[in-house]
Scaffold this motif. Structure first.
Motif, PDB file in Angstrom:
ATOM      1  N   UNK A  72       0.826  -1.212   0.000  1.00  0.00           N
ATOM      2  CA  UNK A  72       0.000   0.000   0.000  1.00  0.00           C
ATOM      3  C   UNK A  72       0.860   1.262   0.000  1.00  0.00           C
ATOM      4  N   UNK A  73       2.117   1.152   0.484  1.00  0.00           N
ATOM      5  CA  UNK A  73       3.034   2.292   0.447  1.00  0.00           C
ATOM      6  C   UNK A  73       3.648   2.471  -0.936  1.00  0.00           C
ATOM      7  N   UNK A  74       3.398   1.528  -1.850  1.00  0.00           N
ATOM      8  CA  UNK A  74       3.896   1.657  -3.213  1.00  0.00           C
ATOM      9  C   UNK A  74       5.069   0.768  -3.545  1.00  0.00           C
ATOM     10  N   UNK A  75       5.455  -0.106  -2.638  1.00  0.00           N
ATOM     11  CA  UNK A  75       6.567  -1.015  -2.913  1.00  0.00           C
ATOM     12  C   UNK A  75       6.142  -2.107  -3.876  1.00  0.00           C
ATOM     13  N   UNK A  76       7.119  -2.611  -4.653  1.00  0.00           N
ATOM     14  CA  UNK A  76       6.938  -3.824  -5.431  1.00  0.00           C
ATOM     15  C   UNK A  76       7.619  -4.922  -4.612  1.00  0.00           C
ATOM     16  N   UNK A  77       6.876  -5.937  -4.208  1.00  0.00           N
ATOM     17  CA  UNK A  77       7.387  -6.927  -3.262  1.00  0.00           C
ATOM     18  C   UNK A  77       7.523  -8.282  -3.949  1.00  0.00           C
ATOM     19  N   UNK A  78       8.714  -8.865  -3.813  1.00  0.00           N
ATOM     20  CA  UNK A  78       8.982 -10.227  -4.264  1.00  0.00           C
ATOM     21  C   UNK A  78       9.175 -11.084  -3.025  1.00  0.00           C
ATOM     22  N   UNK A  79       8.399 -12.136  -2.889  1.00  0.00           N
ATOM     23  CA  UNK A  79       8.543 -13.056  -1.767  1.00  0.00           C
ATOM     24  C   UNK A  79       9.195 -14.324  -2.294  1.00  0.00           C
ATOM     25  N   UNK A  80      10.352 -14.675  -1.739  1.00  0.00           N
ATOM     26  CA  UNK A  80      11.050 -15.887  -2.157  1.00  0.00           C
ATOM     27  C   UNK A  80      10.991 -16.904  -1.031  1.00  0.00           C
ATOM     28  N   UNK A  81      11.202 -18.158  -1.376  1.00  0.00           N
ATOM     29  CA  UNK A  81      11.127 -19.276  -0.422  1.00  0.00           C
ATOM     30  C   UNK A  81       9.770 -19.320   0.279  1.00  0.00           C
ATOM     31  N   UNK A  82       8.711 -19.160  -0.485  1.00  0.00           N
ATOM     32  CA  UNK A  82       7.361 -19.124   0.086  1.00  0.00           C
ATOM     33  C   UNK A  82       7.014 -20.432   0.787  1.00  0.00           C
ATOM     34  N   UNK A  83       7.597 -21.534   0.338  1.00  0.00           N
ATOM     35  CA  UNK A  83       7.269 -22.837   0.924  1.00  0.00           C
ATOM     36  C   UNK A  83       7.831 -22.992   2.330  1.00  0.00           C
ATOM     37  N   UNK A  84       8.753 -22.109   2.723  1.00  0.00           N
ATOM     38  CA  UNK A  84       9.390 -22.228   4.036  1.00  0.00           C
ATOM     39  C   UNK A  84       8.760 -21.329   5.091  1.00  0.00           C
ATOM     40  N   UNK A  85       7.720 -20.593   4.735  1.00  0.00           N
ATOM     41  CA  UNK A  85       6.984 -19.810   5.736  1.00  0.00           C
ATOM     42  C   UNK A  85       6.260 -20.777   6.664  1.00  0.00           C
ATOM     43  N   UNK A  86       5.949 -20.338   7.865  1.00  0.00           N
ATOM     44  CA  UNK A  86       5.347 -21.246   8.848  1.00  0.00           C
ATOM     45  C   UNK A  86       3.964 -20.754   9.270  1.00  0.00           C
TER      46      UNK A  86
ATOM     47  N   UNK B  62      -4.620  -2.446  -7.111  1.00  0.00           N
ATOM     48  CA  UNK B  62      -3.367  -2.003  -7.725  1.00  0.00           C
ATOM     49  C   UNK B  62      -2.172  -2.490  -6.916  1.00  0.00           C
ATOM     50  N   UNK B  63      -2.274  -2.431  -5.605  1.00  0.00           N
ATOM     51  CA  UNK B  63      -1.178  -2.882  -4.745  1.00  0.00           C
ATOM     52  C   UNK B  63      -0.953  -4.384  -4.901  1.00  0.00           C
ATOM     53  N   UNK B  64      -2.028  -5.150  -5.036  1.00  0.00           N
ATOM     54  CA  UNK B  64      -1.908  -6.610  -5.156  1.00  0.00           C
ATOM     55  C   UNK B  64      -1.172  -7.006  -6.438  1.00  0.00           C
ATOM     56  N   UNK B  65      -1.278  -6.171  -7.468  1.00  0.00           N
ATOM     57  CA  UNK B  65      -0.570  -6.458  -8.719  1.00  0.00           C
ATOM     58  C   UNK B  65       0.938  -6.347  -8.564  1.00  0.00           C
ATOM     59  N   UNK B  66       1.405  -5.658  -7.538  1.00  0.00           N
ATOM     60  CA  UNK B  66       2.843  -5.489  -7.325  1.00  0.00           C
ATOM     61  C   UNK B  66       3.435  -6.584  -6.449  1.00  0.00           C
ATOM     62  N   UNK B  67       2.705  -7.658  -6.228  1.00  0.00           N
ATOM     63  CA  UNK B  67       3.196  -8.767  -5.412  1.00  0.00           C
ATOM     64  C   UNK B  67       3.561  -9.943  -6.307  1.00  0.00           C
ATOM     65  N   UNK B  68       4.771 -10.460  -6.120  1.00  0.00           N
ATOM     66  CA  UNK B  68       5.209 -11.672  -6.812  1.00  0.00           C
ATOM     67  C   UNK B  68       5.710 -12.643  -5.748  1.00  0.00           C
ATOM     68  N   UNK B  69       5.297 -13.898  -5.853  1.00  0.00           N
ATOM     69  CA  UNK B  69       5.672 -14.913  -4.868  1.00  0.00           C
ATOM     70  C   UNK B  69       6.320 -16.076  -5.614  1.00  0.00           C
ATOM     71  N   UNK B  70       7.417 -16.589  -5.057  1.00  0.00           N
ATOM     72  CA  UNK B  70       8.161 -17.669  -5.692  1.00  0.00           C
ATOM     73  C   UNK B  70       8.447 -18.783  -4.699  1.00  0.00           C
ATOM     74  N   UNK B  71       8.494 -20.005  -5.219  1.00  0.00           N
ATOM     75  CA  UNK B  71       9.004 -21.143  -4.456  1.00  0.00           C
ATOM     76  C   UNK B  71      10.497 -21.186  -4.738  1.00  0.00           C
ATOM     77  N   UNK B  72      11.320 -21.137  -3.703  1.00  0.00           N
ATOM     78  CA  UNK B  72      12.760 -21.089  -3.889  1.00  0.00           C
ATOM     79  C   UNK B  72      13.214 -19.679  -4.232  1.00  0.00           C
ATOM     80  N   UNK B  73      14.444 -19.563  -4.698  1.00  0.00           N
ATOM     81  CA  UNK B  73      15.016 -18.266  -5.062  1.00  0.00           C
ATOM     82  C   UNK B  73      15.272 -18.258  -6.561  1.00  0.00           C
ATOM     83  N   UNK B  74      14.509 -17.504  -7.349  1.00  0.00           N
ATOM     84  CA  UNK B  74      14.720 -17.493  -8.795  1.00  0.00           C
ATOM     85  C   UNK B  74      16.040 -16.801  -9.163  1.00  0.00           C
ATOM     86  N   UNK B  75      16.566 -17.148 -10.335  1.00  0.00           N
ATOM     87  CA  UNK B  75      17.877 -16.636 -10.760  1.00  0.00           C
ATOM     88  C   UNK B  75      17.891 -15.120 -10.878  1.00  0.00           C
ATOM     89  N   UNK B  76      16.785 -14.538 -11.353  1.00  0.00           N
ATOM     90  CA  UNK B  76      16.773 -13.081 -11.571  1.00  0.00           C
ATOM     91  C   UNK B  76      16.819 -12.290 -10.256  1.00  0.00           C
TER      92      UNK B  76
END
Length: 156
Positions: free
Chosen positions: A34-48, A104-118
């Motif tokens: 909501x503050x305007x950040x673009x957020x990438x979440x990596x290692x999503x499978x390891x959240x508890x 609009x804020x939800x569109x700036x969220x990307x979630x990945x399993x593991x750590x992608x190369x990029x």
């Protein structure tokens, strides 16, 4: 012109979800979105998720049996079964999706399993206030919940 690109680049956040409590992490991420950040979440499978593993899994499985009143013979509301879907749904539930700023804020969220190369080599952020070490009881990882719901990924 160049200043704008720098400011835009500063508004990128890469979050390592390893060992973070899903709900607390999701609320912090929702605020950042909501503050305007673009957020990438990596290692999503390891959240508890806090709670005894069997109880948490049974709670998620219970949601799979929910039917709608519109057509109870068809399957009900679609529920996430992958770690990516579970994390995205948790964040989505904390955004005002009935308003344009939430969508609009939800569109700036990307979630990945593991750590992608990029995203390798980028500064990765961890939220200390969401660390699983703060839990006094049992917990289960998102990957374990997803596997019990039928997710077949994450085999290494």
């Amino acid at each position: 012109m160049g200043e704008g690109k720098t400011a835009e680049k500063d508004k990128v956040l890469v979050v390592d979800a390893s060992g973070l409590i899903l709900g607390r992490m999701a609320s912090i991420i929702a605020k950042k979105l909501l503050e305007g950040y673009k957020v990438y979440v990596v290692n999503a499978e390891k959240a508890v998720l806090s709670g005894e593993g069997r109880r948490v899994v049974e709670g998620y499985k219970l949601l799979l049996n929910v039917r709608t009143h519109y057509n109870p013979e068809k399957s009900g509301i679609r529920r996430p079964r992958t770690p990516v879907g579970i994390v995205k749904r948790a964040v989505r539930g904390m955004l005002p999706m009935d308003k344009p700023k939430g969508r609009l804020a939800f569109r700036n969220l990307r979630v990945f399993v593991g750590l992608p190369k990029e995203l390798q080599g980028q500064n990765v952020v961890r939220f200390e206030e969401a660390d699983a070490n703060r839990l006094s009881g049992r917990f289960v990882t998102v990957a374990e919940v997803a596997k019990s719901l039928g997710w077949r990924g994450g085999t290494e």
